[in-house]
Design a protein around this motif. Structure first.
Motif, PDB file in Angstrom:
ATOM      1  N   GLN A 145     -34.287  46.802  34.745  1.00 20.49           N
ATOM      2  CA  GLN A 145     -34.767  45.871  33.257  1.00 20.49           C
ATOM      3  C   GLN A 145     -34.108  46.351  32.115  1.00 20.49           C
ATOM      4  OE1 GLN A 145     -35.657  42.901  33.209  1.00 20.49           O
ATOM      5  NE2 GLN A 145     -36.128  42.641  35.553  1.00 20.49           N
TER       6      GLN A 145
ATOM      7  N   GLN B   2     -34.182  45.789  27.768  1.00 20.18           N
ATOM      8  CA  GLN B   2     -34.987  44.966  26.525  1.00 20.18           C
ATOM      9  C   GLN B   2     -34.003  45.301  25.470  1.00 20.18           C
ATOM     10  OE1 GLN B   2     -36.999  47.451  28.424  1.00 20.18           O
ATOM     11  NE2 GLN B   2     -37.354  45.962  30.092  1.00 20.18           N
TER      12      GLN B   2
ATOM     13  N   SER C 241     -27.389  37.520  31.881  1.00 23.77           N
ATOM     14  CA  SER C 241     -27.434  38.089  30.612  1.00 23.77           C
ATOM     15  C   SER C 241     -28.962  38.342  30.139  1.00 23.77           C
ATOM     16  CB  SER C 241     -26.650  37.067  29.528  1.00 23.77           C
ATOM     17  OG  SER C 241     -25.564  37.008  29.827  1.00 23.77           O
ATOM     18  N   TYR C 242     -29.146  39.485  29.379  1.00 23.98           N
ATOM     19  CA  TYR C 242     -30.348  39.827  28.753  1.00 23.98           C
ATOM     20  C   TYR C 242     -30.177  39.338  27.211  1.00 23.98           C
ATOM     21  CZ  TYR C 242     -31.598  42.594  32.643  1.00 23.98           C
ATOM     22  OH  TYR C 242     -31.788  42.969  33.891  1.00 23.98           O
ATOM     23  N   TRP C 243     -31.399  39.011  26.653  1.00 22.68           N
ATOM     24  CA  TRP C 243     -31.285  38.607  25.151  1.00 22.68           C
ATOM     25  C   TRP C 243     -32.349  38.916  24.313  1.00 22.68           C
ATOM     26  CZ3 TRP C 243     -27.341  35.288  23.904  1.00 22.68           C
ATOM     27  CH2 TRP C 243     -26.756  34.904  24.908  1.00 22.68           C
TER      28      TRP C 243
END
Length: 123
Positions: free
Chosen positions: A1, A3, A111-113
């Motif tokens: 993950q 962040q 995609s991570y936001w």
């Protein structure tokens, strides 16, 4: 993950400058590309800039005014915004894709936001 946390938004007069920051945490070693998107009220999120393996890209609307950079030691990316215009007013989102996650696009489910930061440019 992974962040992502943005900071640095605010209110600025037209012609002024701001620097946005995006701090990454978690599996930062696996980041393929980092970038910035903006979103106007009621509109879809739009690409602003990206950086991957030292190669940068920009939307036509910000080319020559904005600069994206990355500090690998701090796991932080920046968006240096100069010559700001009222139409640059938007919520700005930091984004990232991992290695093997495909391109950095609005619709890429890999995609991570970040949570977004408001930039307001007054005329």
């Amino acid at each position: 993950q992974l962040q992502l946390a943005e900071s640095g938004g605010g209110l600025v007069q037209a012609g002024g400058s701001l620097r946005l920051s995006c701090a990454a945490s978690g599996r930062t070693f696996n980041i393929y590309a980092l970038g910035w998107f903006l979103q106007h009220p009621g509109k879809l999120r739009e690409f602003v800039a990206a950086i991957s393996r030292g190669i940068t890209s920009y939307s036509d609307s910000v080319k020559g005014r904005f600069t994206i950079s990355r500090d690998n030691a701090k796991n932080t990316e920046y968006l240096h915004m100069n010559s700001l215009k009222p139409e640059d007013t938007a919520v700005y989102y930091c984004a990232a894709v991992p290695n093997g996650g495909g391109p950095l696009t609005r619709t890429n489910g890999n995609s991570y936001w970040g949570q977004g930061t408001q930039v307001t440019v007054s005329s």
